[in-house]
Motif scaffolding. Structure first.
Motif, PDB file in Angstrom:
ATOM      1  N   ALA A   1      47.618  25.048   9.711  1.00  0.00           N
ATOM      2  CA  ALA A   1      47.603  26.498   9.878  1.00  0.00           C
ATOM      3  C   ALA A   1      48.947  27.077   9.492  1.00  0.00           C
ATOM      4  O   ALA A   1      49.980  26.412   9.598  1.00  0.00           O
TER       5      ALA A   1
ATOM      6  N   GLN B   1      48.869  32.463  11.769  1.00  0.00           N
ATOM      7  CA  GLN B   1      47.503  32.289  12.262  1.00  0.00           C
ATOM      8  C   GLN B   1      47.462  31.772  13.700  1.00  0.00           C
ATOM      9  O   GLN B   1      46.393  31.699  14.294  1.00  0.00           O
TER      10      GLN B   1
ATOM     11  N   CYS C   1      44.095  28.641  16.354  1.00  0.00           N
ATOM     12  CA  CYS C   1      44.310  29.014  14.956  1.00  0.00           C
ATOM     13  C   CYS C   1      43.136  29.891  14.565  1.00  0.00           C
ATOM     14  O   CYS C   1      41.982  29.477  14.687  1.00  0.00           O
ATOM     15  N   ARG C   2      43.448  31.108  14.107  1.00  0.00           N
ATOM     16  CA  ARG C   2      42.356  32.004  13.736  1.00  0.00           C
ATOM     17  C   ARG C   2      42.681  32.786  12.474  1.00  0.00           C
ATOM     18  O   ARG C   2      43.834  33.096  12.199  1.00  0.00           O
ATOM     19  N   ASP C   3      41.630  33.072  11.732  1.00  0.00           N
ATOM     20  CA  ASP C   3      41.677  33.951  10.563  1.00  0.00           C
ATOM     21  C   ASP C   3      40.949  35.218  10.951  1.00  0.00           C
ATOM     22  O   ASP C   3      39.767  35.151  11.310  1.00  0.00           O
TER      23      ASP C   3
ATOM     24  N   ASN D   1      39.377  29.040  13.891  1.00  0.00           N
ATOM     25  CA  ASN D   1      39.247  27.844  13.051  1.00  0.00           C
ATOM     26  C   ASN D   1      39.298  26.566  13.876  1.00  0.00           C
ATOM     27  O   ASN D   1      38.539  25.640  13.649  1.00  0.00           O
TER      28      ASN D   1
END
Length: 97
Positions: free
Chosen positions: A41, A45, A59-61, A66
């Motif tokens: 990542a 994020q 962890c993200r979009d 994610n």
């Protein structure tokens, strides 16, 4: 600028172990040893959420998650410090160039 690496025991029912690399160019690499699964990542994020005695590292979009891991508060604090230090070192290097 060096890659900082740490090994952490994850919280949860299964005591899994994570080998985490903090890469000064703005990346975090997480290898869950028992699963032989590797995630990566960008620092931007990552999101830390502390609840009680544990901290969830997500962890993200945009709005999609994610991956996520549960760390002890102590381990999460150490990891946050390593990320901040890597960001500072990278900014200093870029200014010097």
């Amino acid at each position: 600028m060096l890659v900082e690496q740490r090994d952490f025991t994850l919280l949860g029912k299964k005591k899994r172990h994570a080998h985490i690399s903090v890469i000064p160019t703005g990346k975090l690499r997480v290898n869950i040893l028992e699963d032989n699964a590797e995630q990566e990542a960008e620092f931007s994020q990552l999101w830390f959420s502390k609840t009680g005695t544990k901290t969830l590292l997500v962890c993200r979009d945009e709005s999609k998650v994610n991956w996520q891991i549960d760390l002890s508060n102590k381990d999460a604090k150490e990891l946050e410090h390593l990320i901040e230090s890597a960001q500072e070192d990278y900014e200093i290097l870029m200014r010097d160039l």
